[in-house]
Design a protein around this motif. Structure first.
Motif, PDB file in Angstrom:
ATOM      1  N   ALA A 109       1.043  -1.016   0.133  1.00  0.00           N
ATOM      2  CA  ALA A 109      -0.010  -0.129   0.015  1.00  0.00           C
ATOM      3  C   ALA A 109       0.869   1.262   0.121  1.00  0.00           C
ATOM      4  CB  ALA A 109      -1.081  -0.014   1.116  1.00  0.00           C
ATOM      5  N   ALA A 110       1.985   1.203   0.775  1.00  0.00           N
ATOM      6  CA  ALA A 110       2.825   2.462   0.890  1.00  0.00           C
ATOM      7  C   ALA A 110       3.464   2.505  -0.572  1.00  0.00           C
ATOM      8  CB  ALA A 110       3.814   2.091   1.659  1.00  0.00           C
ATOM      9  N   ARG A 111       4.057   1.414  -1.397  1.00  0.00           N
ATOM     10  CA  ARG A 111       4.536   1.554  -2.476  1.00  0.00           C
ATOM     11  C   ARG A 111       3.517   2.054  -3.423  1.00  0.00           C
ATOM     12  NH1 ARG A 111       9.038   2.947  -5.218  1.00  0.00           N
ATOM     13  NH2 ARG A 111       9.320   1.782  -6.925  1.00  0.00           N
ATOM     14  N   SER A 112       2.275   1.732  -3.438  1.00  0.00           N
ATOM     15  CA  SER A 112       1.281   1.795  -4.440  1.00  0.00           C
ATOM     16  C   SER A 112       1.274   3.648  -4.222  1.00  0.00           C
ATOM     17  CB  SER A 112       0.078   1.259  -4.049  1.00  0.00           C
ATOM     18  OG  SER A 112       0.007   0.019  -4.543  1.00  0.00           O
ATOM     19  N   THR A 113       0.935   4.051  -2.994  1.00  0.00           N
ATOM     20  CA  THR A 113       0.686   5.437  -2.550  1.00  0.00           C
ATOM     21  C   THR A 113       1.878   6.442  -3.018  1.00  0.00           C
ATOM     22  OG1 THR A 113      -0.622   4.825  -0.803  1.00  0.00           O
ATOM     23  CG2 THR A 113       0.418   7.384  -1.011  1.00  0.00           C
ATOM     24  N   GLN A 114       3.416   5.785  -2.938  1.00  0.00           N
ATOM     25  CA  GLN A 114       4.471   6.502  -3.474  1.00  0.00           C
ATOM     26  C   GLN A 114       4.506   6.573  -5.072  1.00  0.00           C
ATOM     27  OE1 GLN A 114       7.861   4.255  -2.765  1.00  0.00           O
ATOM     28  NE2 GLN A 114       9.284   5.941  -3.065  1.00  0.00           N
ATOM     29  N   LEU A 115       3.971   5.464  -5.810  1.00  0.00           N
ATOM     30  CA  LEU A 115       3.970   5.500  -7.056  1.00  0.00           C
ATOM     31  C   LEU A 115       2.835   6.411  -7.630  1.00  0.00           C
ATOM     32  CD1 LEU A 115       4.850   1.791  -7.888  1.00  0.00           C
ATOM     33  CD2 LEU A 115       6.119   3.797  -8.319  1.00  0.00           C
TER      34      LEU A 115
END
Length: 119
Positions: A109-115
């Protein structure tokens, strides 16, 4: 010694006995892998770990506990070594997806938000 094709000598009998004792260590490892496979499909968040991770953890823990207990002098044909090895493998198999699943879910989820914030 005779020239019969399947004669049993003391040397071949001793080698067969050693091979049978060595093969005993593979049985709890298989049991740990089976418990791991059951845990993988019985617990939630299975899509956050690989197909073989949880069964491999179960097999590895069963093998390590089995070897450790035999080094401590436990009889390999006793019931307690089986029970302890398989219970440890089962506990590790249950703990693995319960610990890894939420961590990987949060990281994803954090990586999706970052992307999503990258322009």
């Amino acid at each position: 010694m005779t020239n019969q094709p399947y004669s049993v000598t003391p040397d071949t009998a001793a080698r067969a006995a050693r091979a049978a004792r060595a093969a005993r260590g593979a049985e709890p490892t298989l049991g740990g892998a089976i418990l791991g496979a059951i845990a993988r499909y019985a617990l939630p968040r299975r899509h956050f770990s690989g197909t073989v991770l949880v069964p491999a953890v179960g097999a590895g823990v069963a093998a390590i506990v089995w070897v450790g207990l035999t080094w401590l002098g436990w009889a390999w044909d006793g019931g307690w070594i089986w029970a302890v090895s398989l219970v440890a493998a089962g506990l590790a198999s249950v703990a693995t997806p319960l610990v890894i699943g939420p961590r990987r879910e949060r990281a994803g989820a954090a990586r999706s938000t970052q992307l999503a914030n990258v322009r």
